[in-house]
Design a protein around this motif. Sequence first.
Motif, PDB file in Angstrom:
ATOM      1  N   UNK A 185       1.930 -12.457   0.558  1.00  0.00           N
ATOM      2  CA  UNK A 185       0.438 -12.031   0.539  1.00  0.00           C
ATOM      3  C   UNK A 185      -0.585 -10.957   1.614  1.00  0.00           C
ATOM      4  N   UNK A 186       0.251 -11.162   2.569  1.00  0.00           N
ATOM      5  CA  UNK A 186      -0.912  -9.745   3.215  1.00  0.00           C
ATOM      6  C   UNK A 186      -0.500  -8.846   3.026  1.00  0.00           C
ATOM      7  N   UNK A 187       0.463  -8.245   3.313  1.00  0.00           N
ATOM      8  CA  UNK A 187       1.097  -7.167   2.382  1.00  0.00           C
ATOM      9  C   UNK A 187       0.226  -6.350   1.341  1.00  0.00           C
ATOM     10  N   UNK A 188       0.011  -7.297   0.308  1.00  0.00           N
ATOM     11  CA  UNK A 188      -0.445  -6.728  -1.483  1.00  0.00           C
ATOM     12  C   UNK A 188      -1.909  -6.518  -0.876  1.00  0.00           C
ATOM     13  N   UNK A 189      -3.075  -7.453   0.038  1.00  0.00           N
ATOM     14  CA  UNK A 189      -3.747  -7.590   0.369  1.00  0.00           C
ATOM     15  C   UNK A 189      -4.284  -6.571   1.120  1.00  0.00           C
ATOM     16  N   UNK A 190      -3.256  -5.656   1.969  1.00  0.00           N
ATOM     17  CA  UNK A 190      -3.084  -4.035   2.693  1.00  0.00           C
ATOM     18  C   UNK A 190      -3.548  -3.377   1.777  1.00  0.00           C
ATOM     19  N   UNK A 191      -1.878  -3.681   1.034  1.00  0.00           N
ATOM     20  CA  UNK A 191      -1.935  -1.997   0.325  1.00  0.00           C
ATOM     21  C   UNK A 191      -3.532  -2.183  -0.792  1.00  0.00           C
ATOM     22  N   UNK A 192      -3.803  -3.226  -1.207  1.00  0.00           N
ATOM     23  CA  UNK A 192      -5.408  -3.008  -2.075  1.00  0.00           C
ATOM     24  C   UNK A 192      -6.742  -2.017  -1.130  1.00  0.00           C
ATOM     25  N   UNK A 193      -6.769  -3.053  -0.400  1.00  0.00           N
ATOM     26  CA  UNK A 193      -7.575  -2.396   0.529  1.00  0.00           C
ATOM     27  C   UNK A 193      -7.300  -0.974   0.881  1.00  0.00           C
ATOM     28  N   UNK A 194      -6.400  -0.717   1.242  1.00  0.00           N
ATOM     29  CA  UNK A 194      -5.378   0.838   1.298  1.00  0.00           C
ATOM     30  C   UNK A 194      -6.364   2.044   0.424  1.00  0.00           C
ATOM     31  N   UNK A 195      -5.758   1.169  -1.571  1.00  0.00           N
ATOM     32  CA  UNK A 195      -6.727   1.846  -2.893  1.00  0.00           C
ATOM     33  C   UNK A 195      -7.812   1.676  -2.931  1.00  0.00           C
ATOM     34  N   UNK A 196      -8.042   0.743  -2.204  1.00  0.00           N
ATOM     35  CA  UNK A 196      -9.570   0.757  -1.799  1.00  0.00           C
ATOM     36  C   UNK A 196     -10.493   1.633  -1.418  1.00  0.00           C
TER      37      UNK A 196
END
Length: 663
Positions: free
Chosen positions: A64-75
């Motif tokens: 979940x952390x990796x998913x949130x981190x990737x989402x934060x970078x993409x935005x």
Amino acid sequence: MCKALFAFLEELDLGNKINIKIEDLKEKEQLNDAREYSSIWNLLMEILDELVKVLGEEKIALKQFVSLFNMAISYHEMGIIPPALDQVTIGDIQRIRAQDIKALYIVGVNDGVFPKATIDDGIFNDLDKKVFETNGVKLSSDTQTLMFEEQFLIYTALTLPSEKLTLSYPVADFEGKALRQSIIISRIKGILKKVKEESDIVKDMNIDELDDVNSHIPTFNNLIMKIRHYIETEEISPVWGEVYKYFIENKDYSEKAKTIFNGFSYKNIVDAISDEKAKELYDGGNYFTVSKIEKYARCPFAYFIQYGLKAKERKVYGFSAPDLGSFMHNVLDSFSKNMKKEGLTWQDIDSEYCERKVESIVNIIMSEDRSFILNSSFRYKYISERLKRVLIRAVITIMNQINLGEFEPEGYEIGFGTTNSEYPPIEIELSNGEVVKLIGRIDRIDKLISGNQVYYRIIDYKSGSKKFKLSDVYYGLQIQLLTYLDAILNRKLNVGEKSNPAGVLYFKIDDPIISVDENMSDEEVESSILKELKMKGLLIRDVEILREMDETLDNGNKSSIIPVGLKKDGEFTADSSVISYDGFNVLRKHVRKELIGFCEDMLSGDISINPCKIEDDDPCEYCELSAICQFDLSFEENKYRSIKGKKDKEILKILECGEEVNE
């Protein structure tokens, strides 16, 4: 997790490495890249801070952390300050905040794009945001506000330039699908009556004729289709004459257009090569393998490419079907030779011996070459275990099949004309007097001696689902086993002995899944497996000889090891694959005649693109050479050599009654 990630980045000394990279870019005068690199570290720290603020001490899974981190970078986006003011700036309309713009050029002013058709409201919808707002938490704007902001953004963009505003919109996408202009265009036309409008679309033409004329690539493709239609019907719209002229004169398309348009007169056929060249390409034309002749029978051009020009596919590290077949054949050959070396026969061994010996042989093969693909990964090691089970089942089945009859193996992997082979090559005399020698290898020859009569049957091991079709044999597409049997029968025997054909059979190497009943005994299970692995092929119509192959064969039952069954009155069942002695001899002569014909065609230089098709079986579907021959039924000259598949009964009638077959 954020602390651990930060500590890891510090341990890598990432900040210092980025600074070194920035200085290096500055020395190379790559200032834009240097500015981008200078923003990376701060952006990364900002993302980590945001994650800490949002999540706090909440415990979440690493995934979940990796998913949130990737989402934060993409935005997150990086904006670079322009190095100068007097310049052309290209960017998204949402990010342009420049002052003193003289001329603005907006592209893509299409419906749904400018303005946007839908506004992405993010994770939380409008109702969620109102709930947050009533609880003192202000999030991003709701959908209605965002729509107002979109309208304001458009107004701001349109009023930015001081001297010139140009709006552009395509009428079709790159595939030629129609696109509508934005409502902004009609509004501007309504407000500014003297606005100047230009188009690069051809004028004074029927609009229906222009449906297929838009951007370069789809228009060029449509032109090709229109010309093909013109060749067939001699009908074409005048607009395509102008389009043709445009592409011929266009420097980017001129050569391509000429090449393709010349292709309309192309015929996908190949000329025969000279017989001298054919002999040189085919190693002098003296030696051929029967399997290669079968390949020629199926398609002369495929044979020419593969065995004449020696074209090969790019070798990929893997375990292909041919690799699997070779591996299994090697194990079975080693098993038979080891058993013979130990002075054992098939009657002397049992299932435990088979299992132990196969296990040992496979382990030895894998240990001798550590780079062997079956040692390369756990997946392939699992496959090797699966192969062991298959091979153990195959050996046990062979043991049971042999022990049910009186036929005994005379030899394994018997070569004809090959290096260190036991027998000379098979000689075929052509109509011009030349002699062609056939070489090859037989997996197994079984022999039965009855008085002064000697009977032979040929066994071929197959790792795939090889079906025996008598029609394929008759038309020369499956002649390997018959050719080998013919060679065995033509050998010189002891004085007074006479050789006879007993049959040709395929044995499938497999470990089948069968349905069992909980009340079934081990013997019944083994019997079911034996039936599932029943050999396929053609046998002599002689009940006594067939009972020498399967002692359980009796009136009113079917054999569990050969494709034969007897009715209660002693007659053969309809699905029995049997032929009379005379029919077998006729078939042998016919196969030899087919061999002569194929060899003569081959050595005469016939390399035609002429794949053989039997009923619905497409010979080109899995052909690895299709990219070379470009066989296409749209070419008038490209046609299958169609053969109407006949049932075994029809072929038997032809062979035994002397009837002719016309195709």
